[in-house]
Design a protein around this motif. Structure first.
Motif, PDB file in Angstrom:
ATOM      1  N   GLN A  25       1.152  -1.181  -0.237  1.00 41.00           N
ATOM      2  CA  GLN A  25       0.097   0.370  -0.549  1.00 41.00           C
ATOM      3  C   GLN A  25       1.102   1.304  -0.407  1.00 41.00           C
ATOM      4  N   ILE A  26       0.992   2.043  -1.503  1.00 40.28           N
ATOM      5  CA  ILE A  26       1.478   3.726  -1.260  1.00 40.28           C
ATOM      6  C   ILE A  26       0.812   4.667  -1.082  1.00 40.28           C
ATOM      7  N   GLU A  27       0.492   5.421  -0.306  1.00 39.06           N
ATOM      8  CA  GLU A  27      -0.424   6.399   0.402  1.00 39.06           C
ATOM      9  C   GLU A  27      -0.145   7.801  -0.432  1.00 39.06           C
ATOM     10  N   ASP A  28      -1.307   7.959  -0.628  1.00 37.61           N
ATOM     11  CA  ASP A  28      -1.484   8.927  -1.369  1.00 37.61           C
ATOM     12  C   ASP A  28      -0.322  10.561  -0.653  1.00 37.61           C
ATOM     13  N   GLY A  29       0.400  10.764  -1.864  1.00 35.45           N
ATOM     14  CA  GLY A  29       1.338  12.227  -1.779  1.00 35.45           C
ATOM     15  C   GLY A  29       2.301  11.815  -1.181  1.00 35.45           C
ATOM     16  N   ALA A  61      -4.180  -1.053  -8.540  1.00 39.70           N
ATOM     17  CA  ALA A  61      -4.974  -0.494  -8.231  1.00 39.70           C
ATOM     18  C   ALA A  61      -4.522   0.948  -7.992  1.00 39.70           C
ATOM     19  N   ILE A  62      -4.721   2.074  -8.580  1.00 37.60           N
ATOM     20  CA  ILE A  62      -4.901   3.974  -8.531  1.00 37.60           C
ATOM     21  C   ILE A  62      -5.844   4.072  -8.135  1.00 37.60           C
ATOM     22  N   GLY A  63      -5.686   5.076  -6.268  1.00 44.92           N
ATOM     23  CA  GLY A  63      -6.912   5.521  -5.782  1.00 44.92           C
ATOM     24  C   GLY A  63      -8.195   4.379  -6.123  1.00 44.92           C
ATOM     25  N   THR A  64      -9.229   4.540  -7.178  1.00 44.50           N
ATOM     26  CA  THR A  64     -10.181   3.775  -6.350  1.00 44.50           C
ATOM     27  C   THR A  64     -10.455   2.560  -7.576  1.00 44.50           C
ATOM     28  N   ARG A  65      -9.567   3.112  -8.714  1.00 48.14           N
ATOM     29  CA  ARG A  65      -9.656   2.642 -10.387  1.00 48.14           C
ATOM     30  C   ARG A  65      -9.327   0.819  -9.915  1.00 48.14           C
ATOM     31  N   ASP A  66      -9.097  -0.016 -10.599  1.00 48.47           N
ATOM     32  CA  ASP A  66      -8.534  -1.135 -11.143  1.00 48.47           C
ATOM     33  C   ASP A  66      -7.777  -0.961 -12.245  1.00 48.47           C
ATOM     34  N   VAL A  67      -6.770  -0.671 -12.308  1.00 53.10           N
ATOM     35  CA  VAL A  67      -5.611  -0.798 -13.540  1.00 53.10           C
ATOM     36  C   VAL A  67      -4.873  -1.403 -13.968  1.00 53.10           C
ATOM     37  N   THR A  68      -5.479  -2.491 -13.627  1.00 53.74           N
ATOM     38  CA  THR A  68      -4.981  -3.698 -14.077  1.00 53.74           C
ATOM     39  C   THR A  68      -5.292  -3.892 -15.293  1.00 53.74           C
ATOM     40  N   ILE A 148       5.506  16.457 -15.637  1.00 56.56           N
ATOM     41  CA  ILE A 148       4.799  17.466 -14.812  1.00 56.56           C
ATOM     42  C   ILE A 148       3.699  18.005 -15.347  1.00 56.56           C
ATOM     43  N   VAL A 149       3.819  18.678 -16.349  1.00 60.48           N
ATOM     44  CA  VAL A 149       2.515  18.628 -17.647  1.00 60.48           C
ATOM     45  C   VAL A 149       1.482  18.316 -17.929  1.00 60.48           C
ATOM     46  N   ARG A 150       1.694  17.161 -17.626  1.00 60.70           N
ATOM     47  CA  ARG A 150       0.181  16.163 -17.947  1.00 60.70           C
ATOM     48  C   ARG A 150      -0.507  15.397 -17.207  1.00 60.70           C
ATOM     49  N   GLY A 151      -0.120  16.344 -15.870  1.00 56.43           N
ATOM     50  CA  GLY A 151      -0.502  16.366 -14.046  1.00 56.43           C
ATOM     51  C   GLY A 151      -0.977  15.044 -14.276  1.00 56.43           C
ATOM     52  N   PRO A 152      -0.219  14.050 -14.172  1.00 58.78           N
ATOM     53  CA  PRO A 152      -0.254  12.873 -13.506  1.00 58.78           C
ATOM     54  C   PRO A 152      -1.098  12.397 -12.043  1.00 58.78           C
ATOM     55  N   GLU A 153      -1.847  11.727 -12.427  1.00 55.95           N
ATOM     56  CA  GLU A 153      -1.948  10.659 -10.906  1.00 55.95           C
ATOM     57  C   GLU A 153      -0.479  10.425  -9.605  1.00 55.95           C
ATOM     58  N   VAL A 154      -0.061  10.211 -10.485  1.00 60.21           N
ATOM     59  CA  VAL A 154       1.568   8.942  -9.696  1.00 60.21           C
ATOM     60  C   VAL A 154       2.651   9.489 -10.665  1.00 60.21           C
ATOM     61  N   PHE A 155       4.019   9.495 -10.143  1.00 53.84           N
ATOM     62  CA  PHE A 155       4.984   9.650 -11.067  1.00 53.84           C
ATOM     63  C   PHE A 155       6.027   8.131 -10.848  1.00 53.84           C
TER      64      PHE A 155
END
Length: 350
Positions: A25-29, A61-68, A148-155
């Motif tokens: 589990q990797i927390e937000d931020g 999962a990224i946030g609440t989305r299953d991205v598998t 950065i300019v893409r504004g991603p949820e995760v780097f």
């Protein structure tokens, strides 16, 4: 921004399994660093989060989305590689805004986002230059700016400093830490350099053979490792390990040549491995150890010794005196500095 959850993640190449049911589990931020020796699975795990490697089993999962099973472009991640991958015929400004232009974003929006990324990364004076007119560190900042300019949820960073020289590595390490403090994004960073891990991370994940050996705050892993592998991997110079023997609640350590140590409560009579960090050893009067080499670095010195039983030992000192190679010295150990491990499986004994 969003956190990242890995649930029993598996990766196989044919019959060969390289990631073995990882839960994390990797927390937000949070700034999370994957670290470990070559071939441990850290880059594979990062590429699975990015969608560049297919996940054989488990869930991401990224946030609440299953991205598998999502395509990389749908996951809301941006990845920075160790190679800059800049377009040589484009200026810094054009390189940074390229992804947004390809996706049809308005010119005014692109300009504003590039300007903000440039401000954060201190690239304003280089915007009209092309990559060939930039240093390695500046090029890497441009590559980060493009993310950065893409504004991603995760780097996601895959060993971004590995092809820079020592001075630039320190400079860029500071830049990346400052960037995380300013934008507060979730960042996952892969490196084989445990110094980068210790200085950058909120959380370190130590991997070996596709399995997480331990995950936690940097100083928690340094001060309270779960096993001998983590103890030896985290910390520079690496921890010294000595064969010892438990007899009647005491540990005898021939390689240290010091008084007996109190045995941990979980240890029974028999062989044991004793770990002591170089910072916790001091040269003393005596003739139990032979000096092999001393390195003087100014504010710190490293003395490399050989014990009578052949054990090789590193001692860190903070003075400018150095014993001559071949001379004899003794050793003292700081109170409570020794850690104890099972010699068969490396598990920590407490």
């Amino acid at each position: 921004m969003s956190g990242v959850t890995l649930n029993k993640v598996i990766k196989k190449y044919g019959e060969t399994q390289v990631i073995h049911g990882v839960d994390l589990q990797i927390e937000d931020g949070e700034f999370c660093v994957f670290v470990g020796p070559s071939g441990c699975g850290k880059s594979t795990l990062l590429r699975m989060i990015a969608g560049l490697e297919e996940t054989t089993g488990g869930q991401i999962a990224i946030g609440t989305r299953d991205v598998t099973r999502m395509d990389p472009a749908e996951r809301g991640v941006a990845m920075v590689f160790q190679t800059y991958a800049l377009y040589p015929h484009m200026t810094v400004e054009e390189n940074m805004g390229f992804g947004l232009r390809m996706n049809g974003h308005p010119k005014a929006e692109i300009k504003a986002k590039v300007a903000e990324a440039s401000r954060v990364l201190k690239l304003d004076e280089y915007l009209k230059r092309k990559p060939k007119a930039l240093s390695g560190g500046q090029r890497q900042r441009v590559a980060i700016g493009r993310a950065i300019v893409r504004g991603p949820e995760v780097f996601l960073f895959d060993e971004p400093l590995s092809n820079l020289d020592a001075e630039l590595r320190v400079e860029m390490r500071v830049e990346i830490a400052r960037l995380h403090n300013e934008i507060g994004a979730t960042m996952i960073y892969v490196t084989h350099d445990q110094v980068e891990a210790m200085t950058l991370a909120d959380k370190i994940v130590v991997l070996r053979g596709g399995v997480i050996e331990q995950a936690g705050k940097p100083l928690d892993l340094y001060n309270d490792p779960d096993n001998q592998f983590v103890a030896g991997f985290i910390g520079s110079p690496a921890m010294n390990f000595f064969p010892g023997r438990v007899v009647g609640g005491k540990v005898r350590v021939p390689g240290l040549g010091v008084m007996e140590l109190d045995a941990p409560g979980s240890a029974s009579d028999g062989p044991i491995t004793v770990g002591v960090r170089p910072q916790m050893l001091r040269l003393a009067e005596g003739d139990t150890h032979s000096v092999d080499l001393s390195e003087q670095l100014g504010g710190v010195a490293y003395h490399y010794l050989v014990a009578g039983d052949g054990t090789r030992i590193t001692v860190e000192a903070h003075d400018q005196s150095a014993p001559k190679p071949g001379s004899k010295v003794g050793l003292s150990v700081a109170d409570g500095a020794a850690l104890f491990f099972d010699p068969d499986n490396g598990a920590r004994l407490r």
